[in-house]
Design a protein around this motif. Sequence first.
Motif, PDB file in Angstrom:
ATOM      1  N   VAL A   1     -48.819  23.068 -27.917  1.00  0.00           N
ATOM      2  CA  VAL A   1     -48.331  21.656 -27.761  1.00  0.00           C
ATOM      3  C   VAL A   1     -49.868  20.795 -28.243  1.00  0.00           C
ATOM      4  CG1 VAL A   1     -47.535  19.479 -27.014  1.00  0.00           C
ATOM      5  CG2 VAL A   1     -46.226  21.948 -26.606  1.00  0.00           C
ATOM      6  N   TYR A   2     -51.110  20.876 -27.873  1.00  0.00           N
ATOM      7  CA  TYR A   2     -51.203  20.290 -28.420  1.00  0.00           C
ATOM      8  C   TYR A   2     -52.505  20.456 -29.485  1.00  0.00           C
ATOM      9  CZ  TYR A   2     -56.924  19.051 -27.989  1.00  0.00           C
ATOM     10  OH  TYR A   2     -58.057  18.145 -28.450  1.00  0.00           O
ATOM     11  N   GLU A   3     -51.893  21.532 -29.871  1.00  0.00           N
ATOM     12  CA  GLU A   3     -52.890  21.856 -31.333  1.00  0.00           C
ATOM     13  C   GLU A   3     -51.998  21.441 -32.537  1.00  0.00           C
ATOM     14  OE1 GLU A   3     -53.488  25.882 -31.467  1.00  0.00           O
ATOM     15  OE2 GLU A   3     -55.736  25.854 -30.335  1.00  0.00           O
ATOM     16  N   ARG A   4     -50.728  21.174 -31.992  1.00  0.00           N
ATOM     17  CA  ARG A   4     -50.155  20.761 -33.113  1.00  0.00           C
ATOM     18  C   ARG A   4     -50.027  19.339 -32.947  1.00  0.00           C
ATOM     19  NH1 ARG A   4     -42.970  22.249 -34.532  1.00  0.00           N
ATOM     20  NH2 ARG A   4     -43.391  21.069 -35.899  1.00  0.00           N
ATOM     21  N   TYR A   5     -50.072  18.831 -32.015  1.00  0.00           N
ATOM     22  CA  TYR A   5     -50.598  17.355 -31.667  1.00  0.00           C
ATOM     23  C   TYR A   5     -51.208  16.770 -31.066  1.00  0.00           C
ATOM     24  CZ  TYR A   5     -45.208  18.120 -33.051  1.00  0.00           C
ATOM     25  OH  TYR A   5     -44.248  18.130 -33.916  1.00  0.00           O
ATOM     26  N   PRO A   6     -52.713  16.742 -31.708  1.00  0.00           N
ATOM     27  CA  PRO A   6     -53.276  16.022 -31.133  1.00  0.00           C
ATOM     28  C   PRO A   6     -53.559  14.650 -30.133  1.00  0.00           C
ATOM     29  CG  PRO A   6     -54.132  16.695 -32.930  1.00  0.00           C
ATOM     30  CD  PRO A   6     -52.530  17.546 -32.641  1.00  0.00           C
ATOM     31  N   TRP A   7     -52.605  14.135 -30.892  1.00  0.00           N
ATOM     32  CA  TRP A   7     -52.432  12.545 -30.197  1.00  0.00           C
ATOM     33  C   TRP A   7     -52.329  12.367 -28.844  1.00  0.00           C
ATOM     34  CZ3 TRP A   7     -47.678  11.431 -29.833  1.00  0.00           C
ATOM     35  CH2 TRP A   7     -47.182  11.600 -30.804  1.00  0.00           C
ATOM     36  N   VAL A   8     -50.995  12.999 -28.536  1.00  0.00           N
ATOM     37  CA  VAL A   8     -50.515  13.431 -27.169  1.00  0.00           C
ATOM     38  C   VAL A   8     -51.477  13.254 -26.319  1.00  0.00           C
ATOM     39  CG1 VAL A   8     -49.459  15.076 -25.787  1.00  0.00           C
ATOM     40  CG2 VAL A   8     -48.219  14.925 -27.641  1.00  0.00           C
ATOM     41  N   ALA A   9     -53.067  14.058 -25.929  1.00  0.00           N
ATOM     42  CA  ALA A   9     -53.676  14.081 -25.503  1.00  0.00           C
ATOM     43  C   ALA A   9     -53.900  12.630 -24.819  1.00  0.00           C
ATOM     44  CB  ALA A   9     -54.707  14.573 -25.214  1.00  0.00           C
ATOM     45  N   GLN A  10     -54.100  11.595 -25.510  1.00  0.00           N
ATOM     46  CA  GLN A  10     -54.652  10.369 -25.565  1.00  0.00           C
ATOM     47  C   GLN A  10     -53.442   9.007 -25.156  1.00  0.00           C
ATOM     48  OE1 GLN A  10     -56.210   7.208 -24.860  1.00  0.00           O
ATOM     49  NE2 GLN A  10     -57.566   8.403 -25.458  1.00  0.00           N
ATOM     50  N   SER A  11     -52.133  10.073 -25.452  1.00  0.00           N
ATOM     51  CA  SER A  11     -50.936   8.835 -25.697  1.00  0.00           C
ATOM     52  C   SER A  11     -50.604   9.130 -24.168  1.00  0.00           C
ATOM     53  CB  SER A  11     -49.962   9.374 -25.986  1.00  0.00           C
ATOM     54  OG  SER A  11     -49.577   9.036 -27.458  1.00  0.00           O
ATOM     55  N   LEU A  12     -50.578  10.234 -23.370  1.00  0.00           N
ATOM     56  CA  LEU A  12     -50.329  10.581 -22.222  1.00  0.00           C
ATOM     57  C   LEU A  12     -51.139   9.844 -20.863  1.00  0.00           C
ATOM     58  CD1 LEU A  12     -48.996  14.126 -22.447  1.00  0.00           C
ATOM     59  CD2 LEU A  12     -47.290  12.049 -21.995  1.00  0.00           C
ATOM     60  N   THR A  13     -53.115   9.793 -21.425  1.00  0.00           N
ATOM     61  CA  THR A  13     -53.676   9.662 -20.799  1.00  0.00           C
ATOM     62  C   THR A  13     -53.464   8.387 -20.335  1.00  0.00           C
ATOM     63  OG1 THR A  13     -55.716  11.428 -21.220  1.00  0.00           O
ATOM     64  CG2 THR A  13     -56.323   9.097 -20.542  1.00  0.00           C
ATOM     65  N   LYS A  14     -53.269   6.941 -21.441  1.00  0.00           N
ATOM     66  CA  LYS A  14     -52.911   6.089 -21.085  1.00  0.00           C
ATOM     67  C   LYS A  14     -51.935   5.387 -20.684  1.00  0.00           C
ATOM     68  CE  LYS A  14     -52.121   3.958 -25.219  1.00  0.00           C
ATOM     69  NZ  LYS A  14     -52.311   2.886 -26.652  1.00  0.00           N
ATOM     70  N   ALA A  15     -50.719   6.561 -21.007  1.00  0.00           N
ATOM     71  CA  ALA A  15     -49.601   5.723 -19.802  1.00  0.00           C
ATOM     72  C   ALA A  15     -49.409   5.934 -18.473  1.00  0.00           C
ATOM     73  CB  ALA A  15     -48.141   6.439 -20.653  1.00  0.00           C
TER      74      ALA A  15
ATOM     75  N   GLY B   1     -39.193  10.819 -35.903  1.00  0.00           N
ATOM     76  CA  GLY B   1     -39.017   9.721 -34.848  1.00  0.00           C
ATOM     77  C   GLY B   1     -40.486  10.479 -33.593  1.00  0.00           C
ATOM     78  N   ARG B   2     -39.522   9.937 -32.734  1.00  0.00           N
ATOM     79  CA  ARG B   2     -40.587  10.288 -31.626  1.00  0.00           C
ATOM     80  C   ARG B   2     -40.652  11.303 -30.960  1.00  0.00           C
ATOM     81  NH1 ARG B   2     -41.888   5.563 -28.905  1.00  0.00           N
ATOM     82  NH2 ARG B   2     -42.344   6.057 -26.555  1.00  0.00           N
ATOM     83  N   LEU B   3     -41.655  12.293 -30.552  1.00  0.00           N
ATOM     84  CA  LEU B   3     -42.073  13.740 -30.456  1.00  0.00           C
ATOM     85  C   LEU B   3     -41.426  13.925 -28.382  1.00  0.00           C
ATOM     86  CD1 LEU B   3     -43.232  16.127 -30.438  1.00  0.00           C
ATOM     87  CD2 LEU B   3     -44.481  15.388 -29.479  1.00  0.00           C
ATOM     88  N   GLY B   4     -40.366  14.416 -28.476  1.00  0.00           N
ATOM     89  CA  GLY B   4     -39.395  14.623 -27.447  1.00  0.00           C
ATOM     90  C   GLY B   4     -40.511  15.182 -26.440  1.00  0.00           C
ATOM     91  N   LEU B   5     -40.344  15.283 -25.426  1.00  0.00           N
ATOM     92  CA  LEU B   5     -41.948  15.966 -24.219  1.00  0.00           C
ATOM     93  C   LEU B   5     -41.144  16.219 -22.897  1.00  0.00           C
ATOM     94  CD1 LEU B   5     -45.878  15.624 -25.085  1.00  0.00           C
ATOM     95  CD2 LEU B   5     -44.188  17.195 -25.621  1.00  0.00           C
ATOM     96  N   ALA B   6     -40.694  17.576 -22.500  1.00  0.00           N
ATOM     97  CA  ALA B   6     -40.874  17.571 -21.495  1.00  0.00           C
ATOM     98  C   ALA B   6     -41.390  17.783 -20.085  1.00  0.00           C
ATOM     99  CB  ALA B   6     -40.238  19.505 -20.847  1.00  0.00           C
ATOM    100  N   PHE B   7     -41.773  16.923 -18.787  1.00  0.00           N
ATOM    101  CA  PHE B   7     -43.060  16.917 -18.064  1.00  0.00           C
ATOM    102  C   PHE B   7     -42.711  16.751 -16.688  1.00  0.00           C
ATOM    103  CE2 PHE B   7     -45.940  13.462 -16.073  1.00  0.00           C
ATOM    104  CZ  PHE B   7     -47.005  14.316 -15.968  1.00  0.00           C
ATOM    105  N   ALA B   8     -43.187  18.115 -16.094  1.00  0.00           N
ATOM    106  CA  ALA B   8     -42.599  18.139 -15.006  1.00  0.00           C
ATOM    107  C   ALA B   8     -43.929  17.502 -13.661  1.00  0.00           C
ATOM    108  CB  ALA B   8     -42.395  19.936 -14.577  1.00  0.00           C
ATOM    109  N   CYS B   9     -43.507  17.057 -12.950  1.00  0.00           N
ATOM    110  CA  CYS B   9     -44.365  16.826 -12.144  1.00  0.00           C
ATOM    111  C   CYS B   9     -43.709  15.748 -10.421  1.00  0.00           C
ATOM    112  CB  CYS B   9     -45.264  14.831 -12.555  1.00  0.00           C
ATOM    113  SG  CYS B   9     -46.326  14.793 -11.525  1.00  0.00           S
ATOM    114  N   GLY B  10     -44.597  15.808  -9.080  1.00  0.00           N
ATOM    115  CA  GLY B  10     -43.661  14.851  -8.596  1.00  0.00           C
ATOM    116  C   GLY B  10     -43.996  14.292  -8.273  1.00  0.00           C
ATOM    117  N   ASP B  11     -43.702  13.887  -6.950  1.00  0.00           N
ATOM    118  CA  ASP B  11     -42.352  12.325  -7.204  1.00  0.00           C
ATOM    119  C   ASP B  11     -43.765  12.300  -6.542  1.00  0.00           C
ATOM    120  OD1 ASP B  11     -41.199  10.048  -6.464  1.00  0.00           O
ATOM    121  OD2 ASP B  11     -40.072  10.656  -5.565  1.00  0.00           O
ATOM    122  N   TYR B  12     -44.515  10.363  -7.439  1.00  0.00           N
ATOM    123  CA  TYR B  12     -45.117  10.046  -6.990  1.00  0.00           C
ATOM    124  C   TYR B  12     -45.336   8.396  -7.015  1.00  0.00           C
ATOM    125  CZ  TYR B  12     -47.384  14.991  -6.689  1.00  0.00           C
ATOM    126  OH  TYR B  12     -47.881  16.051  -6.538  1.00  0.00           O
TER     127      TYR B  12
END
Length: 329
Positions: A230-244, A2-13
């Motif tokens: 997280v990055y070491e276990r799922y290195p593809w996350v870096a590109q997925s988040l960057t692209k989004a 399934g899809r990987l669940g991640l919590a992302f904390a960020c401002g209101d931009y």
Amino acid sequence: MGRLGLAFACGDYDRTRALYEGTIRPDGIDLTYLRLPVEETFFRMMRHREFEAAELSLSSYVKSLDLDPAPFVALPVYPSRMFRHGGIFVHAASGIEKPEDLRGKVVGTPEWQLTAGVWIRGILADRHGVPVDSVEYRTGGQETPGRIEKAAVDLGGRVRIEPIPEGATLSAMLADGGIDALYSPRVPSSFRTGGPVRRLFDDPVAAEKEYFAATGIFPIMHVVVVRRDVYERYPWVAQSLTKALHLAKREAMANLYDSSALRFMLPWLVQGVEEARSLLGADYWSYGLAANEKTLSTFLRYHHEQGLSRRRYEPEELFAPESTEEFVI
């Protein structure tokens, strides 16, 4: 899988709003977007590593690279950028009329490691004849007593710095002359028309435009980081988040320039966008490494010179390699 669940904390931009609303979804990720004030996000990420991914102060991130192992990996995405000449406030009776008058004065800063403070001190040293060690510093809460550094800072006696008295705030001390000036990313509550606090630069926008014309630098304040485990276990996350995040910024820029109905309560919003493009370039809020090497290199020099990193890092050392390249057809 399934899809990987991640919590992302960020401002209101505006530039991340599509991720919060779910209209843009990172490939393979179910994102829980926690919309938090930046100080809370930084504190919780630096002290407790609470989130899988988060917006983080550029200064705090670079400082974290000194740890072994480094706890985070950054993406070349910059949720916050801001010129900082407007973040220097002075007590009206301090005798400070021009930047060089800061020499020998007592200056407050909420934390030594704040990215805004690193930029301000570096710019004043580089361009206005105010060496970092020519000023005496005080740290503490700007509006609430008791603020501490998010991570330990050891300056080795190279600058004169000490905390403000218990129960005091920098904003109140600036108003009553207990400090001569304040370097801060937030406007102090004691700054008001006719009050005892004013900005050092009477026209900060003009000063900031002049600075950009001379340097080509639009200061970077924050990056997006992924927790290293997280990055070491799922290195593809870096590109997925960057692209989004790139897609979300592109959508926000298009909406910002929609003149059919103003998206934000600024009467000359569209004209402001046009001026920014004219002065700073079409992609004035650029992401990525290549377009920002000079800005990052300048900041990394300041960071090391001000005792915040054990060595001077290079821009390419900051980011996950997967996030700095993309395929072409």
